[in-house]
Design a protein around this motif. Structure first.
Motif, PDB file in Angstrom:
ATOM      1  N   GLN A  68     -11.144  97.449 142.977  1.00 47.11           N
ATOM      2  CA  GLN A  68     -12.392  97.542 142.230  1.00 47.11           C
ATOM      3  C   GLN A  68     -13.410  98.378 142.999  1.00 47.11           C
ATOM      4  O   GLN A  68     -14.226  99.080 142.401  1.00 47.11           O
ATOM      5  CB  GLN A  68     -12.961  96.155 141.935  1.00 47.11           C
ATOM      6  N   ALA A  69     -13.343  98.336 144.320  1.00 51.41           N
ATOM      7  CA  ALA A  69     -14.247  99.166 145.129  1.00 51.41           C
ATOM      8  C   ALA A  69     -14.025 100.648 144.843  1.00 51.41           C
ATOM      9  O   ALA A  69     -14.987 101.424 144.712  1.00 51.41           O
ATOM     10  CB  ALA A  69     -14.032  98.875 146.608  1.00 51.41           C
ATOM     11  N   LEU A  70     -12.760 101.063 144.743  1.00 49.98           N
ATOM     12  CA  LEU A  70     -12.451 102.452 144.412  1.00 49.98           C
ATOM     13  C   LEU A  70     -12.944 102.789 143.012  1.00 49.98           C
ATOM     14  O   LEU A  70     -13.573 103.841 142.789  1.00 49.98           O
ATOM     15  CB  LEU A  70     -10.944 102.691 144.508  1.00 49.98           C
ATOM     16  N   ILE A  71     -12.658 101.922 142.062  1.00 45.68           N
ATOM     17  CA  ILE A  71     -13.054 102.169 140.675  1.00 45.68           C
ATOM     18  C   ILE A  71     -14.572 102.211 140.548  1.00 45.68           C
ATOM     19  O   ILE A  71     -15.131 103.087 139.861  1.00 45.68           O
ATOM     20  CB  ILE A  71     -12.446 101.095 139.756  1.00 45.68           C
ATOM     21  N   ASP A  72     -15.262 101.301 141.220  1.00 45.64           N
ATOM     22  CA  ASP A  72     -16.726 101.311 141.204  1.00 45.64           C
ATOM     23  C   ASP A  72     -17.272 102.616 141.774  1.00 45.64           C
ATOM     24  O   ASP A  72     -18.258 103.169 141.268  1.00 45.64           O
ATOM     25  CB  ASP A  72     -17.274 100.131 142.009  1.00 45.64           C
ATOM     26  N   ARG A  73     -16.626 103.114 142.830  1.00 42.62           N
ATOM     27  CA  ARG A  73     -17.066 104.359 143.459  1.00 42.62           C
ATOM     28  C   ARG A  73     -16.899 105.544 142.499  1.00 42.62           C
ATOM     29  O   ARG A  73     -17.787 106.392 142.379  1.00 42.62           O
ATOM     30  CB  ARG A  73     -16.281 104.596 144.749  1.00 42.62           C
ATOM     31  N   VAL A  74     -15.766 105.591 141.810  1.00 47.85           N
ATOM     32  CA  VAL A  74     -15.524 106.656 140.828  1.00 47.85           C
ATOM     33  C   VAL A  74     -16.532 106.571 139.687  1.00 47.85           C
ATOM     34  O   VAL A  74     -17.146 107.575 139.287  1.00 47.85           O
ATOM     35  CB  VAL A  74     -14.084 106.573 140.294  1.00 47.85           C
ATOM     36  N   LEU A  75     -16.712 105.370 139.151  1.00 52.12           N
ATOM     37  CA  LEU A  75     -17.638 105.201 138.029  1.00 52.12           C
ATOM     38  C   LEU A  75     -19.071 105.477 138.446  1.00 52.12           C
ATOM     39  O   LEU A  75     -19.877 105.996 137.654  1.00 52.12           O
ATOM     40  CB  LEU A  75     -17.511 103.801 137.444  1.00 52.12           C
ATOM     41  N   ALA A  76     -19.428 105.143 139.682  1.00 52.34           N
ATOM     42  CA  ALA A  76     -20.790 105.390 140.148  1.00 52.34           C
ATOM     43  C   ALA A  76     -21.114 106.880 140.126  1.00 52.34           C
ATOM     44  O   ALA A  76     -22.220 107.292 139.723  1.00 52.34           O
ATOM     45  CB  ALA A  76     -20.970 104.831 141.562  1.00 52.34           C
ATOM     46  N   GLU A  77     -20.169 107.718 140.564  1.00 51.44           N
ATOM     47  CA  GLU A  77     -20.399 109.166 140.539  1.00 51.44           C
ATOM     48  C   GLU A  77     -20.526 109.676 139.107  1.00 51.44           C
ATOM     49  O   GLU A  77     -21.374 110.527 138.806  1.00 51.44           O
ATOM     50  CB  GLU A  77     -19.274 109.904 141.263  1.00 51.44           C
TER      51      GLU A  77
ATOM     52  N   ARG B 237     -21.468 107.833 136.473  1.00 46.01           N
ATOM     53  CA  ARG B 237     -22.726 107.319 135.921  1.00 46.01           C
ATOM     54  C   ARG B 237     -23.893 108.217 136.326  1.00 46.01           C
ATOM     55  O   ARG B 237     -24.836 108.442 135.555  1.00 46.01           O
ATOM     56  CB  ARG B 237     -22.989 105.903 136.428  1.00 46.01           C
ATOM     57  N   GLN B 238     -23.834 108.751 137.523  1.00 48.67           N
ATOM     58  CA  GLN B 238     -24.912 109.589 138.041  1.00 48.67           C
ATOM     59  C   GLN B 238     -24.917 110.975 137.402  1.00 48.67           C
ATOM     60  O   GLN B 238     -25.982 111.529 137.097  1.00 48.67           O
ATOM     61  CB  GLN B 238     -24.789 109.722 139.556  1.00 48.67           C
ATOM     62  N   GLU B 239     -23.726 111.541 137.170  1.00 49.86           N
ATOM     63  CA  GLU B 239     -23.633 112.936 136.734  1.00 49.86           C
ATOM     64  C   GLU B 239     -23.515 113.122 135.226  1.00 49.86           C
ATOM     65  O   GLU B 239     -23.967 114.135 134.689  1.00 49.86           O
ATOM     66  CB  GLU B 239     -22.431 113.597 137.415  1.00 49.86           C
ATOM     67  N   LEU B 240     -22.891 112.180 134.532  1.00 46.93           N
ATOM     68  CA  LEU B 240     -22.573 112.411 133.119  1.00 46.93           C
ATOM     69  C   LEU B 240     -23.787 112.512 132.199  1.00 46.93           C
ATOM     70  O   LEU B 240     -23.781 113.353 131.279  1.00 46.93           O
ATOM     71  CB  LEU B 240     -21.626 111.323 132.608  1.00 46.93           C
ATOM     72  N   PRO B 241     -24.819 111.683 132.350  1.00 50.81           N
ATOM     73  CA  PRO B 241     -25.944 111.799 131.416  1.00 50.81           C
ATOM     74  C   PRO B 241     -26.552 113.197 131.358  1.00 50.81           C
ATOM     75  O   PRO B 241     -26.781 113.737 130.263  1.00 50.81           O
ATOM     76  CB  PRO B 241     -26.944 110.765 131.956  1.00 50.81           C
ATOM     77  N   SER B 242     -26.792 113.815 132.513  1.00 52.77           N
ATOM     78  CA  SER B 242     -27.368 115.166 132.505  1.00 52.77           C
ATOM     79  C   SER B 242     -26.359 116.191 132.008  1.00 52.77           C
ATOM     80  O   SER B 242     -26.718 117.137 131.290  1.00 52.77           O
ATOM     81  CB  SER B 242     -27.855 115.544 133.905  1.00 52.77           C
ATOM     82  N   LEU B 243     -25.080 116.002 132.355  1.00 53.26           N
ATOM     83  CA  LEU B 243     -24.047 116.917 131.874  1.00 53.26           C
ATOM     84  C   LEU B 243     -23.932 116.837 130.354  1.00 53.26           C
ATOM     85  O   LEU B 243     -23.808 117.872 129.671  1.00 53.26           O
ATOM     86  CB  LEU B 243     -22.702 116.568 132.527  1.00 53.26           C
TER      87      LEU B 243
END
Length: 504
Positions: free
Chosen positions: A172-181, A183-189
Motif C-alpha cells: 500500500q505504501a508503493l500504491i499510495d506513492r504512485v497515487l500521490a504523484e 493526485r498532484q499532477e493530473l488535475p492541472s494536466l
C-alpha cells in the motif's frame, strides 16, 4: 525430484482441476445461464470452493512445505526450485488463515449479490442491492481481520490484507506513492488537455451499428491483436471480462447500437488479459508458479493492448479501414478523425468508458471508499453519499441520486473483491513504462502499428513478462523488463505526449 515436492505437486494439480471447473461454471453463470439456475449454481460453486479450501489447507500441507523449504536451503533440491516452493507456500498461507465456513459463506453471498446486481443496477435499486451487499461487506471484513491477524507485521490495516490478494508484492505504501504523484499532477494536466481540445472540431461517431456487425468487427480486432480463435471465443456480458484456461480463453464485451468505439476498446482490453493467460509457462500451468504475477501486472497487459496499442495514432491507421469494412456508415473520413474522436478527454460518470486522463481519478474515488469501508471508517449504507462527494471533488460531477451511473456501476464489490481497483491505475503506470522500454528497443514501432503488425510486441511481452509466470516478484519483474520499479512518471509522460503534444 524429491518425494515431498511430488506430494505437493500432486495436491496442487488436484486443486487446479477444481479451479478449472469453477472458472467455467462461473463463466456460464455470467454469460449463458438462465436466471432460474442461480441458486443451484451458487451452491455448486460454494461446494467447489470448500473442496478447494480443504485440499489447500490439509494438515499435511504445512509439513510438506516446511520440508520442501528445508530441502532447498540444505541443497538437496536445486535453488531454481525456490520460487516454485515460495509460491506454493504463499498460496497455502493465503488459504490456511480462513475457516472453511467463511470461504463457503463468501461464495454464496457473492453469488446472490452479483446476481441481484444485474437487475438492481438497471432499476437504480440501491436499497435492494444494500440488502445483499451488507452481508458481503461483513464477510469481507471478517476475512480481512483473519488475514491481518495472521500476518500483523505485514499488514498495517485490514484493508492492506485484502489489497495483498490482488496486488501481491505491491505494498500500500508503493500504491499510495504512485497515487500521490498522480493526485498532484493530473488535475492541472486534465485542465490543459480540455483547454487544448476545446478548440478542436471532432466528428461524432454515434449512429446505428448492427450488433452482429459489431461482433464481427470485434472478432477481427482480436485477430489483429493475435488472439487464437481455435483456443478461445468472444461472447457478450453485462460487464466485459476475460477468464478461461490453457487452450480455452473466454472473452466478453458489450455493445451499444449507437456507438461502436466503447466495445472495441473493451475487446482490446480483454484480449490483453487473455493473451497474458495464454502466454504463461505451460510446464507450470497446474501450479502457483505458472500463474500471472498479480493484477497490477495483469492490468498492465490489458492496458498495453487497449491504450498503448489500439488507441495509438499509428494503429488507428490500420484500424480505420477495418472499421469501414464492417461498419460502412461510421461517421469518420480518415484515420486521424477516428483517432481524434476516440481520444477525447472529458470527465464522465462511467469508469469503463472514461478516458485515460480521468480514469485514475475514478480509481482514487473507489480506493478511498473501499479502504474506509474495510477499515471500519465507513458503513455500506454511507457509500452513496461518499460517492457523490468524491465525484464532485475529483471530477466536478453529480450523480444526483442515479446510482446506476454511480456506486452501482461496477461488479467488483459484489463478490467482495476489495483491493482490486488500485490494480487498474498501477496497471496503467506499468503499461506506459513497458511501452516506453519497448519503443526504445523498437524505434520503428509506428511503422509496424500502421500495418496492423503487433507480432513484435507479443514476442517482447512473452519474453519479458508472460513466460516468467510468478518466478519474480512484481517489482523485480518490472525492473527486469524496464530497468526500474513502477514509476508514475511514465504514465504522466505518456499522457502529455498523446494528449498535449499529439505525438503518440
Amino acid at each position: 525430484m524429491s518425494r515431498t515436492i511430488k506430494q505437493l505437486e500432486g495436491q496442487f494439480h488436484r486443486i487446479a482441476q477444481l479451479d478449472h471447473a469453477s472458472t467455467f461454471l462461473s463463466w456460464d453463470q455470467m454469460v449463458m445461464m438462465p436466471d432460474g439456475g442461480n441458486a443451484p449454481r451458487a451452491a455448486a460453486l460454494a461446494e467447489l470452493a470448500s473442496l478447494r479450501h480443504e485440499l489447500l489447507t490439509a494438515p499435511a500441507m504445512g509439513d510438506w512445505l516446511s520440508e520442501a523449504e528445508s530441502e532447498v536451503v540444505s541443497g538437496k533440491l536445486a535453488p531454481e526450485l525456490l520460487p516454485h516452493v515460495r509460491e506454493m507456500k504463499r498460496t497455502w498461507q493465503q488459504a490456511v488463515v480462513l475457516p472453511a465456513s467463511l470461504v463457503h459463506a463468501k461464495v454464496l453471498a457473492g453469488s446472490r449479490c452479483e446476481h441481484g446486481w444485474r437487475k438492481q443496477r438497471g432499476e437504480n435499486d440501491w436499497k435492494g442491492f444494500l440488502e445483499n451487499f451488507t452481508e458481503v461487506v461483513e464477510l469481507s471484513r471478517e476475512e480481512a481481520g483473519c488475514r491481518q491477524s495472521a500476518a500483523a507485521d505485514d499488514f498495517a490495516t485490514p484493508y492492506d490484507a485484502l489489497l495483498d490478494l490482488h496486488c501481491t508484492g505491491d505494498t500500500q505504501a508503493l500504491i499510495d506513492r504512485v497515487l500521490a504523484e498522480l493526485r498532484q499532477e493530473l488535475p492541472s494536466l486534465l485542465q490543459e488537455v480540455m483547454e487544448k481540445q476545446a478548440s478542436q472540431t471532432v466528428v461524432d461517431l454515434q449512429g446505428h451499428y448492427p450488433l452482429a456487425q459489431q461482433q464481427l468487427l470485434s472478432e477481427e480486432l482480436m485477430r489483429m491483436l493475435g488472439f487464437d480463435f481455435s483456443a478461445g471465443r468472444l461472447d457478450v456480458s453485462m460487464h466485459p471480462f476475460s477468464t478461461g484456461g490453457k487452450g480455452d480463453q473466454r472473452i466478453t464485451t458489450r455493445y451499444r447500437e449507437v456507438d461502436f468505439a466503447d466495445a472495441l476498446q473493451a475487446t482490446a482490453h480483454e484480449t490483453g488479459h487473455a493473451s497474458y493467460e495464454a502466454g504463461l509457462p505451460e510446464a507450470w500451468q497446474s501450479f502457483p508458479l505458472g500463474r500471472s504475477r498479480n493484477m497490477c501486472i495483469h492490468e498492465s497487459q490489458s492496458l498495453m493492448f487497449e491504450k498503448q496499442i489500439y488507441l495509438s495514432r499509428a494503429f488507428t491507421r490500420s484500424m480505420a479501414t477495418v472499421v469501414k469494412r464492417f461498419l460502412p456508415t461510421a461517421g469518420f473520413a480518415d484515420s486521424d478523425s477516428l483517432w481524434a474522436a476516440q481520444t477525447r478527454v472529458k470527465p464522465s460518470f462511467i469508469r469503463v468508458e472514461a478516458d485515460e486522463v480521468t480514469y485514475p481519478l475514478h480509481i482514487m474515488l473507489r480506493y478511498d471508499i473501499e479502504s474506509a469501508l474495510i477499515n471500519g471508517r465507513m458503513e455500506a449504507a454511507d457509500i452513496p453519499a461518499a460517492w457523490e462527494s468524491a465525484m464532485q471533488h475529483y471530477l466536478d460531477l453529480s450523480v444526483d441520486g442515479n446510482h446506476a451511473i454511480g456506486c452501482l456501476q461496477d461488479i467488483h464489490w459484489t463478490d467482495g473483491a476489495f483491493g482490486y481497483f488500485p490494480s487498474y491505475t498501477m496497471g496503467a503506470v506499468n503499461a506506459a513504462q513497458l511501452m516506453a522500454s519497448l519503443k526504445q528497443q523498437h524505434p520503428d514501432w509506428q511503422a509496424h502499428f500502421s500495418r496492423g503488425d503487433i507480432a513484435f510486441v507479443r514476442e517482447w511481452l512473452s519474453r519479458t513478462i508472460w513466460q516468467h509466470g510468478c518466478e519474480l516478484e512484481s517489482q523485480d519483474l518490472m525492473s527486469s523488463a524496464t530497468g526500474e520499479g513502477s514509476n508514475a512518471a511514465h504514465l504522466l509522460a505518456h499522457l502529455r505526449s498523446r494528449y498535449l503534444d499529439e505525438s503518440d
